[in-house]
Design an enzyme around this catalytic site. Structure first.
Site, mmCIF file in Angstrom:
data_model
loop_
_atom_site.group_PDB
_atom_site.id
_atom_site.type_symbol
_atom_site.label_atom_id
_atom_site.label_comp_id
_atom_site.label_asym_id
_atom_site.label_seq_id
_atom_site.Cartn_x
_atom_site.Cartn_y
_atom_site.Cartn_z
ATOM 1 N N TYR A 153 -5.013 3.819 9.840
ATOM 2 C CA TYR A 153 -4.834 4.174 11.249
ATOM 3 C C TYR A 153 -6.170 4.387 11.943
ATOM 4 O O TYR A 153 -6.373 4.014 13.105
ATOM 5 C CB TYR A 153 -3.962 5.432 11.335
ATOM 6 N N ASP B 154 -4.287 11.545 23.164
ATOM 7 C CA ASP B 154 -3.023 11.353 22.459
ATOM 8 C C ASP B 154 -2.994 12.088 21.130
ATOM 9 O O ASP B 154 -1.928 12.307 20.564
ATOM 10 C CB ASP B 154 -2.765 9.864 22.220
ATOM 11 N N ASN C 119 -4.383 9.164 2.670
ATOM 12 C CA ASN C 119 -4.910 8.414 3.812
ATOM 13 C C ASN C 119 -5.394 9.311 4.937
ATOM 14 O O ASN C 119 -6.574 9.414 5.193
ATOM 15 C CB ASN C 119 -3.861 7.436 4.342
ATOM 16 N N ASP D 140 0.820 -1.210 0.000
ATOM 17 C CA ASP D 140 0.000 0.000 0.000
ATOM 18 C C ASP D 140 0.857 1.263 0.000
ATOM 19 O O ASP D 140 0.444 2.302 -0.523
ATOM 20 C CB ASP D 140 -0.920 0.003 1.226
ATOM 21 N N GLY D 141 2.042 1.179 0.588
ATOM 22 C CA GLY D 141 2.923 2.350 0.648
ATOM 23 C C GLY D 141 3.334 2.868 -0.716
ATOM 24 O O GLY D 141 3.572 4.072 -0.879
ATOM 25 N N THR E 134 -9.704 2.788 6.609
ATOM 26 C CA THR E 134 -9.313 1.396 6.889
ATOM 27 C C THR E 134 -7.842 1.295 7.291
ATOM 28 O O THR E 134 -7.302 0.199 7.340
ATOM 29 C CB THR E 134 -9.574 0.516 5.648
#
Length: 379
Positions: A263, A250, A220, A124-125, A261
């Site tokens: 993080y 956080d 993303n 995916d990267g 879909t």
């Protein structure tokens, strides 16, 4: 390149056959599977993106490039750093093919108007990286699953020749993956200084402010977090100029449907199909029992700033890259980009998405309940 698309339309129709009687409005909703890839003219150039420093991709990369240059007579663009791999440099047989390549460096050369379509080899990267190379219009992307997860890479390399041929012929479905346009505005404050007769620098305490804006295209998500600090992040979230909440935890994730879909889902968000026009806001470990992820319309403008009473700075990253510190006075403005990523489908947008949910995330995988017989019902 153009994509044949149907848009949502509200059409007034006569249901009675009598023009004098009242008419009703009916919605014609776009079918995601109706989006097709069509070429205004046959493609002549292709950008091949290969995951760097992955020996397992060398052979598929070589096979694909030979096929594209010799069989399809396409102009192949490759990053210069890919060809600097010793395994490619030392291959004399492949050297005749590399001499036909057009090379570029991602930080120096603009290839946005030279590429007809993109082929990604990796995970995916590689698709995220392909998106980052184009800050405006993105050519159609065909992604082969040669990485680890492969949620965004629906094609198998075993039959690459027939699949690439179908793309060149324009026989493919496409999904337009929306991106986020992000503007980071930073306050650069420098103290004014003057020099006396003895060349000693004197500071008078005056502040000279200047604002520096940088834009990013994000496929993303945008992640704002507390960084190395042990304190909670404390950031204000504005929607169309109105303060809607303060995030204490956080951090916060602002994602596209494609990023829902990634993080976001790990932080408890819902999964949204990429055809849905929306932006998702997901808190990261909020110090509140009632802060749930929310979905807002794609047309809104979001703005994130440090709260005035925040104890520490925050950090922001864009698709996991370009990480930087956010200080008091800085702002992050997020809108839906006008330049989506046309992602080529293996079958169609709906089937591909559910296939990825099942194969990559094992969505709703459960051992099935046994059938109960009529004899068992008596007990």
């Amino acid at each position: 390149m153009c994509t044949a698309m149907k848009f949502n339309q509200c059409v007034r129709q006569d249901t009675s056959g009598n023009p004098s009687e009242n008419k009703v409005w009916k919605w014609h909703i776009q079918d995601p599977a109706s989006q097709r890839l069509t070429w205004n003219k046959p493609p002549k150039s292709v950008l091949v993106i290969k995951k760097i420093r992955d020996a397992s991709l060398l052979q598929p990369f070589k096979e694909l490039c030979v096929f594209l240059t010799e069989m399809k007579d396409l102009i192949v663009y490759v990053e210069k750093k890919v060809l600097e791999d010793p395994a490619i440099l030392d291959d004399e047989n492949f050297g005749t093919t590399t001499k036909k390549f057009c090379t570029f460096r991602d930080d120096l050369d603009d290839i946005s108007n030279r590429i007809d379509f993109i082929i990604c080899l990796g995970g995916d990267g590689t698709l995220l990286y392909a998106s980052s190379l184009f800050q405006e219009s993105v050519p159609p992307v065909m992604a082969f699953h040669l990485g680890s997860l492969g949620f965004l890479t629906p094609f198998k390399f075993d039959t690459y020749q027939s699949q690439v041929t179908q793309i060149i012929d324009g026989n493919a479905a496409i999904v337009l993956r929306s991106r986020l346009k992000v503007c980071v505005l930073k306050e650069n404050c420098e103290k004014k200084a003057r020099v006396d007769e003895k060349c000693i620098v004197l500071t008078n305490g005056d502040i000279e402010g200047s604002r520096k804006a940088v834009e990013y295209q994000v496929l993303n998500e945008v992640v704002v977090d507390r960084g190395p600090s042990s304190y909670l992040s404390n950031v204000d979230l504005f929607l169309d100029g109105h303060l809607i909440t303060t995030v204490q935890g956080d951090g916060v994730i602002v994602s596209t449907p494609t990023g829902s879909t990634a993080y976001a889902v790990a932080a408890g968000a819902s999964m949204i199909h990429p055809n849905v026009p929306a932006i998702m806001i997901t808190p990261i470990c909020p110090h509140s029992l009632s802060f749930r992820p929310i979905v807002v319309p794609a047309g809104v403008e979001l703005k994130i700033m440090l709260s005035c009473d925040a104890r520490n700075t925050a950090w922001v990253s864009f698709d996991g890259r370009k990480r930087q510190e956010i200080c008091h006075g800085d702002s992050i403005t997020i809108t839906t980009s006008c330049f989506p990523v046309p992602s080529i489908c293996f079958r169609d947008p709906v089937n591909d998405w559910f296939e990825s949910l099942a194969q990559c995330l094992h969505w709703n995988v459960r051992k099935k309940q046994n059938h109960i017989s009529s004899e068992d019902e008596e007990f």
